[in-house]
Design a protein around this motif. Structure first.
Motif, short mmCIF file in Angstrom:
data_model
loop_
_atom_site.label_atom_id
_atom_site.label_comp_id
_atom_site.label_asym_id
_atom_site.label_seq_id
_atom_site.Cartn_x
_atom_site.Cartn_y
_atom_site.Cartn_z
N LEU A 287 0.82 -1.20 0.00
CA LEU A 287 0.00 0.00 0.00
C LEU A 287 0.86 1.26 0.00
CD1 LEU A 287 -2.82 1.32 0.24
CD2 LEU A 287 -2.58 1.17 2.72
N ALA A 288 1.87 1.29 0.88
CA ALA A 288 2.77 2.45 0.94
C ALA A 288 3.52 2.63 -0.38
CB ALA A 288 3.74 2.29 2.10
N ASN A 289 3.97 1.51 -0.95
CA ASN A 289 4.72 1.57 -2.20
C ASN A 289 3.85 2.09 -3.34
OD1 ASN A 289 7.12 0.84 -3.87
ND2 ASN A 289 5.68 -0.59 -4.77
N ASN A 290 2.63 1.55 -3.46
CA ASN A 290 1.73 1.99 -4.51
C ASN A 290 1.32 3.44 -4.33
OD1 ASN A 290 1.66 -0.44 -5.91
ND2 ASN A 290 -0.06 -1.25 -4.73
N ASN A 291 1.09 3.84 -3.09
CA ASN A 291 0.72 5.22 -2.83
C ASN A 291 1.83 6.17 -3.24
OD1 ASN A 291 -0.84 7.38 -1.86
ND2 ASN A 291 0.17 7.30 0.12
N THR A 292 3.08 5.80 -2.93
CA THR A 292 4.21 6.65 -3.29
C THR A 292 4.35 6.78 -4.79
OG1 THR A 292 5.41 6.05 -1.27
CG2 THR A 292 6.71 6.91 -3.09
N LEU A 293 4.25 5.66 -5.50
CA LEU A 293 4.50 5.68 -6.94
C LEU A 293 3.30 6.18 -7.75
CD1 LEU A 293 6.53 2.38 -7.36
CD2 LEU A 293 7.39 4.73 -7.32
N ASN A 294 2.11 6.19 -7.15
CA ASN A 294 0.93 6.67 -7.86
C ASN A 294 0.59 8.12 -7.56
OD1 ASN A 294 -0.71 4.44 -9.46
ND2 ASN A 294 0.17 3.42 -7.68
N TYR A 295 0.95 8.58 -6.37
CA TYR A 295 0.51 9.91 -5.95
C TYR A 295 1.65 10.85 -5.59
CZ TYR A 295 -4.14 7.91 -5.78
OH TYR A 295 -5.33 7.31 -6.12
N SER A 296 2.88 10.44 -5.79
CA SER A 296 4.01 11.28 -5.42
C SER A 296 5.01 11.35 -6.56
CB SER A 296 4.68 10.73 -4.16
OG SER A 296 5.89 11.40 -3.92
N ASN A 297 5.65 12.52 -6.69
CA ASN A 297 6.70 12.66 -7.70
C ASN A 297 8.09 12.72 -7.07
OD1 ASN A 297 6.73 15.15 -6.52
ND2 ASN A 297 6.29 16.31 -8.37
N TRP A 298 8.19 12.42 -5.75
CA TRP A 298 9.50 12.56 -5.12
C TRP A 298 10.50 11.51 -5.58
CZ3 TRP A 298 11.70 8.80 -2.14
CH2 TRP A 298 10.88 7.89 -1.51
N PRO A 299 10.09 10.27 -6.01
CA PRO A 299 11.11 9.39 -6.60
C PRO A 299 11.75 9.99 -7.85
CG PRO A 299 9.20 8.10 -5.95
CD PRO A 299 8.82 9.54 -5.83
N LEU A 300 10.93 10.67 -8.66
CA LEU A 300 11.48 11.33 -9.84
C LEU A 300 12.43 12.46 -9.45
CD1 LEU A 300 8.34 11.52 -12.19
CD2 LEU A 300 10.37 10.10 -12.48
N LYS A 301 12.08 13.18 -8.41
CA LYS A 301 12.96 14.25 -7.94
C LYS A 301 14.29 13.69 -7.45
CE LYS A 301 9.33 17.52 -6.53
NZ LYS A 301 8.72 18.25 -5.38
#
Length: 303
Positions: free
Chosen positions: A211-225
């Motif tokens: 859930l945390a992983n999907n939430n990060t990759l679906n709703y956050s752009n910080w991995p791209l940053k």
């Protein structure tokens, strides 16, 4: 209809009758214009038959929807949003840890503040590891991509905001993030949180991590940053290293040893690029799912 109470159900046959009875008792002092919407998220026990009995007892107050497979709590709740008729929508769990008697606290807080969303926040009776990891995730999410930083499945939401959420077409839904997209008029109120009365939580550590992983990759752009920042830093470092060896060879006529160093540098760079491509691939997969309009839920049966 004044209020819609949405309850996703998964393997909770023992708690459903008490939950419905307590909600009905509470709303005698709030409003008679309410409906209780149960979304059976492909339960494997006798939950659906219990719900059918509750529907027969109160046909005007209870509505049932049975999903064709297990889509998860958030998608089941989204299904309830599409069916709700109330001016205000209340969501809560099916396990009696959130007390229906605390619903008036949400209603009163909204009247005091005019908020679009009011969360009921309790001192959750979960294992220490889950509490710590949940708090760490919420705080990091707030600082890394500007989310609200708090929330729970016990919430009161303005019906006009629910109408906005109905247009969301994602397969993976995380309701708290979607709500935060639309409004910052969000309040919290302290509520009780009882120990689990029946069974065990459906959220295993693996599911929580997913859930945390999907939430990060679906709703956050910080991995791209992070990719951009680290890519820029390492590129600058490698350029300096390259200039150093070129100068060493051309100016000082020093042979450049280090086949091993060269291989290590290439391997490290390649591994970094592969990691970045992997993250980009996940984002592209999510884009493909949206373009294909992969459904968030499917109703098998309605009563």
């Amino acid at each position: 209809m004044e209020y819609s109470i949405i309850i996703p159900v998964f393997n909770s046959e023992q708690s459903l009758s008490e939950l419905k009875q307590r909600i009905s008792t509470v709303f005698k002092n709030i409003s008679e214009e309410y409906e209780i919407i149960f979304i059976d998220d492909f339960s494997q026990d006798n939950s659906w038959n219990v719900l059918v009995d509750l529907k027969n007892e109160s046909p005007d107050k209870v509505r049932l929807f049975r999903l064709g497979k297990n889509f998860g709590q958030h998608n089941a709740t989204i299904c309830g949003f599409h069916q709700a008729k109330g001016k205000w929508v209340i969501t809560m769990d099916d396990d009696l840890q959130q007390a229906p008697e605390d619903i008036p606290l949400l209603v009163e807080r909204q009247k005091q503040t005019g908020a679009n969303v009011v969360y009921g926040i309790g001192n959750e009776n979960h294992p220490l590891f889950r509490k710590l990891s949940s708090n760490a995730y919420k705080k990091s999410a707030k600082h890394l991509h500007g989310s609200f930083g708090n929330g729970s499945s016990f919430r009161l939401v303005d019906g006009t905001l629910i109408d906005k959420l109905k247009h969301n077409k994602q397969h993976f839904n995380f309701i708290d993030e979607i709500l935060h997209w639309h409004t910052n008029f969000i309040e919290c109120v302290k509520v009780s949180h009882a120990p689990r009365k029946y069974g065990n939580s459906a959220y295993s550590p693996k599911k929580l991590w997913t859930l945390a992983n999907n939430n990060t990759l679906n709703y956050s752009n910080w991995p791209l940053k992070l990719m951009m920042y680290f890519g820029g830093i390492f590129s600058f470092i490698f350029v300096l290293i390259g200039v150093y060896f070129i100068v060493k060879k051309l100016v000082f006529d020093v042979a450049v040893p280090g086949f091993t160093a060269l291989i290590v540098s290439i391997s490290f760079s390649a591994s970094l690029m592969l990691l970045c491509f992997g993250i980009l691939g996940y984002y592209l997969k999510n884009i493909l799912s949206r373009l294909n309009q992969q459904p968030a839920y499917f109703i098998k049966e309605e009563l």
